[in-house]
Design a protein around this motif. Structure first.
Motif, PDB file in Angstrom:
ATOM      1  N   ARG A  69      35.831  39.147  43.586  1.00  0.00           N
ATOM      2  CA  ARG A  69      35.922  39.322  42.126  1.00  0.00           C
ATOM      3  C   ARG A  69      37.384  39.266  41.665  1.00  0.00           C
ATOM      4  NH1 ARG A  69      32.681  42.904  39.626  1.00  0.00           N
ATOM      5  NH2 ARG A  69      31.944  43.749  41.583  1.00  0.00           N
ATOM      6  N   ASP A  77      38.525  35.656  41.686  1.00  0.00           N
ATOM      7  CA  ASP A  77      37.948  34.941  40.544  1.00  0.00           C
ATOM      8  C   ASP A  77      38.673  35.296  39.248  1.00  0.00           C
ATOM      9  OD1 ASP A  77      36.129  33.725  42.242  1.00  0.00           O
ATOM     10  OD2 ASP A  77      34.504  35.121  41.761  1.00  0.00           O
ATOM     11  N   GLN A  78      38.966  36.591  39.060  1.00  0.00           N
ATOM     12  CA  GLN A  78      39.659  37.029  37.844  1.00  0.00           C
ATOM     13  C   GLN A  78      41.079  36.473  37.801  1.00  0.00           C
ATOM     14  OE1 GLN A  78      39.295  41.287  37.965  1.00  0.00           O
ATOM     15  NE2 GLN A  78      37.242  41.270  37.069  1.00  0.00           N
ATOM     16  N   PRO A  99      30.381  39.679  44.598  1.00  0.00           N
ATOM     17  CA  PRO A  99      31.713  39.821  43.994  1.00  0.00           C
ATOM     18  C   PRO A  99      32.562  40.891  44.676  1.00  0.00           C
ATOM     19  CG  PRO A  99      30.047  40.723  42.540  1.00  0.00           C
ATOM     20  CD  PRO A  99      29.321  40.062  43.673  1.00  0.00           C
TER      21      PRO A  99
END
Length: 68
Positions: A54, A57-58, A6
């Motif tokens: 990460r 993805d968020q 991530p």
């Protein structure tokens, strides 16, 4: 099976593949402050841009909507 890190730093081209957006669209979103968080590795206009997996993805998850 490969585990994705991530905290891996991705180039704009790699981030474009993850988000299914073009590199130019990601650049536009950086300028408008509407895209995913990014890191500028060097100062100035020509600074190298990277995205943490990460954060991508968020950002993608923040756009999810449930059907009504």
């Amino acid at each position: 099976m490969t585990t994705l890190d991530p905290d891996e730093l991705l180039t704009p081209a790699e981030a474009a593949l993850v988000t299914k957006l073009s590199v130019s669209t990601l650049k536009d979103k950086r300028w408008k402050n509407t895209g995913p968080r990014f890191i500028k590795l060097s100062p100035g206009r020509g600074g190298r841009i990277r995205y943490r997996r990460r954060d991508l993805d968020q950002w993608l998850a923040s756009g999810q909507r449930s059907a009504r």
